[in-house]
Design a protein around this motif. Sequence first.
Motif, PDB file in Angstrom:
ATOM      1  N   THR A  90      44.941 -24.890   9.268  1.00 51.47           N
ATOM      2  CA  THR A  90      45.201 -25.302  10.692  1.00 51.47           C
ATOM      3  C   THR A  90      46.380 -24.608  11.164  1.00 51.47           C
ATOM      4  N   SER A  92      49.527 -23.477  13.233  1.00 62.24           N
ATOM      5  CA  SER A  92      49.827 -23.987  14.507  1.00 62.24           C
ATOM      6  C   SER A  92      48.924 -24.892  15.162  1.00 62.24           C
ATOM      7  N   ASP A 136      43.603 -29.089  -0.018  1.00 62.43           N
ATOM      8  CA  ASP A 136      43.369 -27.708  -0.579  1.00 62.43           C
ATOM      9  C   ASP A 136      41.951 -27.284   0.089  1.00 62.43           C
ATOM     10  N   ALA A 154      43.212 -17.620   6.403  1.00 58.87           N
ATOM     11  CA  ALA A 154      44.545 -17.174   5.160  1.00 58.87           C
ATOM     12  C   ALA A 154      43.474 -16.283   4.173  1.00 58.87           C
ATOM     13  N   VAL A 206      48.315 -14.122   5.814  1.00 60.54           N
ATOM     14  CA  VAL A 206      49.058 -14.911   4.666  1.00 60.54           C
ATOM     15  C   VAL A 206      48.178 -15.367   3.565  1.00 60.54           C
ATOM     16  N   GLY A 210      45.838 -22.401  -3.362  1.00 58.98           N
ATOM     17  CA  GLY A 210      44.963 -23.631  -3.884  1.00 58.98           C
ATOM     18  C   GLY A 210      44.001 -22.868  -4.985  1.00 58.98           C
TER      19      GLY A 210
HETATM   20  N1  SAM Z   1      45.027 -20.915  12.144  1.00 60.46           N
HETATM   21  C1  SAM Z   1      46.258 -21.000  12.442  1.00 60.46           C
HETATM   22  C2  SAM Z   1      46.644 -20.886  13.664  1.00 60.46           C
HETATM   23  O1  SAM Z   1      45.618 -20.881  14.729  1.00 60.46           O
HETATM   24  O2  SAM Z   1      47.920 -20.852  14.038  1.00 60.46           O
HETATM   25  C3  SAM Z   1      46.970 -19.762  11.495  1.00 60.46           C
HETATM   26  C4  SAM Z   1      46.903 -19.842  10.107  1.00 60.46           C
HETATM   27  S1  SAM Z   1      47.997 -19.096   9.281  1.00 60.46           S
HETATM   28  C5  SAM Z   1      47.627 -17.323   9.341  1.00 60.46           C
HETATM   29  C6  SAM Z   1      47.231 -19.664   7.401  1.00 60.46           C
HETATM   30  C7  SAM Z   1      47.571 -20.964   7.117  1.00 60.46           C
HETATM   31  O3  SAM Z   1      46.605 -21.313   6.070  1.00 60.46           O
HETATM   32  C8  SAM Z   1      48.927 -21.662   6.762  1.00 60.46           C
HETATM   33  O4  SAM Z   1      49.260 -22.462   7.633  1.00 60.46           O
HETATM   34  C9  SAM Z   1      48.792 -21.938   5.527  1.00 60.46           C
HETATM   35  O5  SAM Z   1      49.651 -23.301   5.165  1.00 60.46           O
HETATM   36  C10 SAM Z   1      47.196 -22.616   5.438  1.00 60.46           C
HETATM   37  N2  SAM Z   1      46.844 -22.412   4.164  1.00 60.46           N
HETATM   38  C11 SAM Z   1      46.874 -21.478   3.042  1.00 60.46           C
HETATM   39  N3  SAM Z   1      46.219 -21.900   1.908  1.00 60.46           N
HETATM   40  C12 SAM Z   1      45.775 -23.084   2.480  1.00 60.46           C
HETATM   41  C13 SAM Z   1      44.452 -23.937   1.670  1.00 60.46           C
HETATM   42  N4  SAM Z   1      44.276 -23.654   0.438  1.00 60.46           N
HETATM   43  N5  SAM Z   1      44.048 -25.031   2.368  1.00 60.46           N
HETATM   44  C14 SAM Z   1      44.200 -25.060   3.523  1.00 60.46           C
HETATM   45  N6  SAM Z   1      45.353 -24.579   4.220  1.00 60.46           N
HETATM   46  C15 SAM Z   1      45.712 -23.400   3.748  1.00 60.46           C
END
Ligand code: SAM
Length: 216
Positions: A90, A92, A136, A154, A206, A210
């Motif tokens: 999610t 931002s 996750d 991600a 990034v 999980g």
């Molecule tokens: N879609 C977002 C936006 O519009 O701002 C950008 C996402 S940011 C590049 C990647 C996000 O994936 C981070 O907030 C991170 O905490 C989350 N993330 C990483 N691994 C995850 C997982 N296994 N399940 C859910 N979220 C995850």
Amino acid sequence: MKEDNYKHQGLRNKLVKKLAEKGIKDDRVLSAIGKVPRHFFFESALLDHAYQDKAFPIGEGQTISQPYTVAFQSEKLEIKPGDKVLEIGTGSGYQACILLELGAKVYTIEYNRVLFERTRDFLPTIGYKPHFFHGDGSKGLPVKAPFDKIIVTAGAPIVPDALTSQLKEGGILVIPVGDRTRQLMLRIRKKDGKLIREEFDDFAFVPLLGAQGWGK
Ligand code: SAM
């Protein structure tokens, strides 16, 4: 109350023009980018950054994706109004807003509790209401599956089986897969029960954490 005035609309129009020049063709995606006030996702001191085509830190070591990346993934998803879409990461909430503007019913899952709570509380205040989940997302969202479309925001080490198995027949998964710093954007379509894979450009996300990502 956050303000969205003609100056912001002018900056959005310029951003839309830039994305079209960079190769985004889907008018519905461009129009969604033209509608969502990206500056609402930035602190007032950083407003100048909101309409640059750049990713930006949102705290917790995470980023709001670059507008080009958001537009690219949204275009590849071929969203139709009423599609049931799962977003993994999610962050931002900006990508979720674009999906909502495209008429999707959006389920979004975030692993980081601070970001989950912040975005769950903030997005409805600017008029966007996806269904929020904490957990996750590399395991998908079995309680709400199956989905027409799944978007992973991600970088994943593999295509998680959990995600392809939660796609409907005819469904599409868009996911960046590679190492921890560079990934290839993949589109996986489920057709007649088979998975058809297409490869696109390189991106830098990034890491997906999980069980079916890079771990804790
Ligand atoms: N879609 C977002 C936006 O519009 O701002 C950008 C996402 S940011 C590049 C990647 C996000 O994936 C981070 O907030 C991170 O905490 C989350 N993330 C990483 N691994 C995850 C997982 N296994 N399940 C859910 N979220 C995850």
